[in-house]
Design an enzyme around this catalytic site. Structure first.
Site, short mmCIF file in Angstrom:
data_model
loop_
_atom_site.label_atom_id
_atom_site.label_comp_id
_atom_site.label_asym_id
_atom_site.label_seq_id
_atom_site.Cartn_x
_atom_site.Cartn_y
_atom_site.Cartn_z
N ARG A 52 0.87 -1.18 0.00
CA ARG A 52 0.00 0.00 0.00
C ARG A 52 0.90 1.23 0.00
O ARG A 52 2.13 1.11 0.09
CB ARG A 52 -1.03 0.00 1.16
CG ARG A 52 -0.64 -0.60 2.46
CD ARG A 52 0.44 0.10 3.19
NE ARG A 52 0.21 1.52 3.35
CZ ARG A 52 1.14 2.41 3.61
NH1 ARG A 52 2.42 2.03 3.75
NH2 ARG A 52 0.87 3.69 3.72
N GLY A 53 0.28 2.42 -0.12
CA GLY A 53 1.06 3.64 -0.27
C GLY A 53 1.16 3.93 -1.77
O GLY A 53 1.47 3.03 -2.55
N ALA A 54 0.89 5.19 -2.14
CA ALA A 54 0.74 5.53 -3.56
C ALA A 54 1.93 5.11 -4.43
O ALA A 54 1.75 4.38 -5.42
CB ALA A 54 0.43 7.02 -3.69
N ARG A 95 -7.65 -0.14 -6.69
CA ARG A 95 -7.79 0.98 -5.76
C ARG A 95 -7.90 2.25 -6.61
O ARG A 95 -7.03 2.54 -7.42
CB ARG A 95 -6.58 1.07 -4.81
CG ARG A 95 -6.45 -0.15 -3.90
CD ARG A 95 -5.52 0.12 -2.74
NE ARG A 95 -6.16 0.95 -1.73
CZ ARG A 95 -5.50 1.48 -0.70
NH1 ARG A 95 -4.20 1.30 -0.57
NH2 ARG A 95 -6.14 2.21 0.20
N GLN A 200 -1.93 2.55 9.88
CA GLN A 200 -0.64 2.65 9.19
C GLN A 200 0.37 3.45 10.03
O GLN A 200 1.57 3.25 9.90
CB GLN A 200 -0.81 3.33 7.81
CG GLN A 200 -1.56 2.50 6.79
CD GLN A 200 -3.04 2.80 6.79
OE1 GLN A 200 -3.60 3.23 7.80
NE2 GLN A 200 -3.70 2.56 5.67
N ASP A 241 -1.81 10.88 -2.05
CA ASP A 241 -2.22 9.87 -3.04
C ASP A 241 -2.55 10.51 -4.38
O ASP A 241 -2.52 9.86 -5.41
CB ASP A 241 -3.42 9.09 -2.52
CG ASP A 241 -2.98 8.17 -1.41
OD1 ASP A 241 -2.86 8.64 -0.26
OD2 ASP A 241 -2.69 6.99 -1.70
N ASN A 251 -5.25 12.49 0.56
CA ASN A 251 -4.35 11.63 1.34
C ASN A 251 -5.20 10.86 2.36
O ASN A 251 -6.42 11.04 2.44
CB ASN A 251 -3.26 12.48 2.02
CG ASN A 251 -2.16 11.63 2.62
OD1 ASN A 251 -1.66 10.72 1.95
ND2 ASN A 251 -1.80 11.87 3.87
N LYS A 252 -4.54 10.02 3.13
CA LYS A 252 -5.22 9.15 4.09
C LYS A 252 -6.27 9.90 4.91
O LYS A 252 -6.04 11.03 5.34
CB LYS A 252 -4.15 8.53 5.00
CG LYS A 252 -4.65 7.62 6.10
CD LYS A 252 -5.55 6.49 5.62
CE LYS A 252 -4.99 5.66 4.50
NZ LYS A 252 -6.02 4.83 3.82
O1 MRU Z 1 -4.49 3.20 2.23
P1 MRU Z 1 -3.01 3.41 2.11
O2 MRU Z 1 -2.23 2.84 3.25
O3 MRU Z 1 -2.48 2.98 0.75
O4 MRU Z 1 -2.85 4.99 2.17
C1 MRU Z 1 -1.57 5.54 2.05
C2 MRU Z 1 -1.53 7.01 2.22
O5 MRU Z 1 -2.53 7.66 2.34
C3 MRU Z 1 -0.18 7.65 2.14
O6 MRU Z 1 -0.11 8.77 2.97
C4 MRU Z 1 0.07 8.09 0.69
O7 MRU Z 1 -0.11 7.01 -0.18
C5 MRU Z 1 1.40 8.68 0.50
S1 MRU Z 1 2.60 7.42 0.47
C6 MRU Z 1 4.12 8.00 0.11
#
Ligand code: MRU
Length: 351
Positions: A52-54, A95, A200, A241, A251-252
Site C-alpha cells: 500500500r502507499g501511492a 484501488r 498505518q 495519493d 491523502n489518508k
Molecule cells: O491506504 P493506504 O495505506 O495505501 O494509504 C496511504 C496514504 O494515504 C499515504 O499517505 C500516501 O499514499 C502517501 S505514500 C508515500
C-alpha cells in the site's frame, strides 16, 4: 519482532522474474516476504493492503504488467498488447484514489509501442518496471533534500499515516523528508498519529522510524489537537495519493483534520509527493474516494468493537484544500501558494 529493518530494505522488488513484497498486513509483529509470479496475485495484494502507499502501488502495478507479459502465450505483438490491456484493467480496478497506480500502468503501456516483437516488448516492459523501482528511491532522496530545508534544528514534526519506506520502494516521501532532515545533522523528533482504522501510523510509521533510530512518539488520532495546543508540534509533513493542479491534496483519511488543526494553531503543514502523484487533468468532483469495508471500523484485529449490524461510513482518503497547505515538496522543488501557478511552473520546468 522482525529483524532490523534498514531504510533501504525494499518494499517491493523484482527478482528472478518474480515480484517480492513485504506483507505489510503482518507488520509490526512479523517481517514476512511474499513472492508472486501471477499478476492476479499482485492485484489481490494491492486490494488487501499487502502492499500500500501511492508510489509502492504504482511500482507494483508496473511489476504486475511485467508478470502479465511473462504469463502471456501471445505469438504476435497485437495479442500481447491485448493481454496487457486486460491485465491493466484488473490492476487499475484495485484501488481508485492513488493516481500513481494509473501512472505506473500507463508508463508501461506506453513503452509497448517501442517494441517490434513479442520478446522485445516483454523485455522493454520488465526493464521499464525495474527502472521505475530504482527511480522511485532516487526521486525520494532528491525530494528529501529539498524538503529538509523547510525544517529546523529541534523541530518536532507530526506525520499522519505512513508515507515512509513502506509506502514507496524505499526511503519514503514525507518520511524521506524527515530522514533527509536528520541526515543533514538537525536534531528532530517525530510524532506519528495512529491513523485509524487500518493503523498505518502505529503499525508502519512508528515501526519504521523506531527501527531506524528516530525519536518517535505515537499518539491516538484524537490527540492531534492536544499536542498542537500544548506546543508539542512545530511542523507537519504528510504524503499524498493525488495532488490536483490547483493544490487540492488527497491523502489518508484524517489528513484534512490534521491540516485544519495546524491552521488553527499557526503550524506549517507540508505535503511531500513525487510528480507521479500529480493529476493535472482532474477537478475535485472527478476524484473517486475509495470506500472500504465496514469491518475495518467495527473490529480491531479479530476483536469486535461495535454492535452487529451497525452502519459504517469508511472512506479511505479525504481532500485537504490548498488554503491549508504551506508547501508541496517534490523532486523538482517546493511549490508554494498560490499552487495553481507554482505547480504549473514546476511541471513546465520539468518537461
Ligand atoms: O491506504 P493506504 O495505506 O495505501 O494509504 C496511504 C496514504 O494515504 C499515504 O499517505 C500516501 O499514499 C502517501 S505514500 C508515500
Amino acid at each position: 519482532m522482525p529483524e532490523k529493518i534498514s531504510s533501504l530494505l525494499k518494499t517491493v522488488e523484482w527478482k528472478n522474474n518474480k515480484v517480492i513484497m513485504i506483507d505489510q498486513t503482518k507488520l509490526p509483529n512479523e517481517l514476512i516476504f511474499v513472492e508472486y509470479s501471477d499478476y492476479l496475485d499482485i492485484a489481490n495484494a494491492i486490494k488487501m493492503l499487502i502492499v500500500r502507499g501511492a508510489p509502492a502501488i504504482g511500482v507494483s502495478g508496473a511489476f504486475g504488467l511485467a508478470l502479465a507479459a511473462l504469463q502471456s502465450n501471445a505469438s504476435t505483438k497485437d495479442q500481447l498488447i491485448s493481454d496487457l490491456e486486460k491485465a491493466k484493467k484488473v490492476l487499475f480496478d484495485t484501488r481508485p484514489t492513488a493516481v500513481n497506480l494509473a501512472w505506473g500502468l500507463d508508463q508501461i503501456m506506453n513503452v509497448t509501442k517501442h517494441g517490434n516483437t513479442v520478446d522485445e516488448i516483454c523485455q522493454l516492459v520488465i526493464n521499464t518496471a525495474k527502472q521505475m523501482a530504482d527511480d522511485d528511491i532516487k526521486i525520494n532522496m532528491t525530494m528529501g533534500k529539498h524538503g529538509s530545508q523547510l525544517f529546523d534544528d529541534n523541530d518536532t514534526i507530526m506525520t499522519h499515516c505512513n508515507a515512509g519506506s513502506l509506502a514507496t520502494v524505499a526511503y519514503g516521501t514525507a518520511l524521506g523528508v524527515i530522514r533527509a532532515t536528520k541526515e543533514s545533522g538537525k536534531n528532530i523528533k517525530v510524532i506519528a498519529t495512529e491513523t485509524r482504522p487500518v493503523q498505518q501510523g502505529s503499525r508502519l510509521t512508528a515501526f519504521e522510524l523506531k527501527h531506524d533510530g528516530f525519536d518517535v512518539s505515537l499518539i491516538p488520532d484524537t490527540a492531534v489537537g492536544y499536542t498542537m495546543a500544548n506546543n508539542l508540534v512545530n511542523k507537519v509533513v504528510v504524503g499524498a495519493d493525488r495532488v490536483l493542479r490547483t493544490g487540492h491534496v488527497y491523502n489518508k483519511i484524517g489528513t484534512y483534520q490534521v491540516a485544519l488543526m495546524a491552521k488553527q494553531h499557526g503550524i506549517p503543514f507540508y505535503v511531500a509527493a513525487p510528480l507521479s502523484t500529480f493529476d493535472m487533468k482532474s477537478n475535485p468532483q472527478d476524484v473517486i474516494i475509495e470506500q472500504r469495508r465496514g469491518s475495518e471500523v467495527t473490529q480491531i484485529g479479530d476483536k469486535k468493537t461495535a454492535p452487529d449490524g451497525i452502519n459504517v461510513i469508511n472512506p479511505a482518503f479525504d481532500m485537504t484544500p490548498p488554503e491549508l497547505i504551506s508547501g508541496i515538496i517534490t523532486e523538482a522543488g517546493v511549490a508554494k501558494p498560490p499552487f495553481a501557478e507554482s505547480i504549473t511552473k514546476l511541471f513546465e520546468a520539468n518537461k
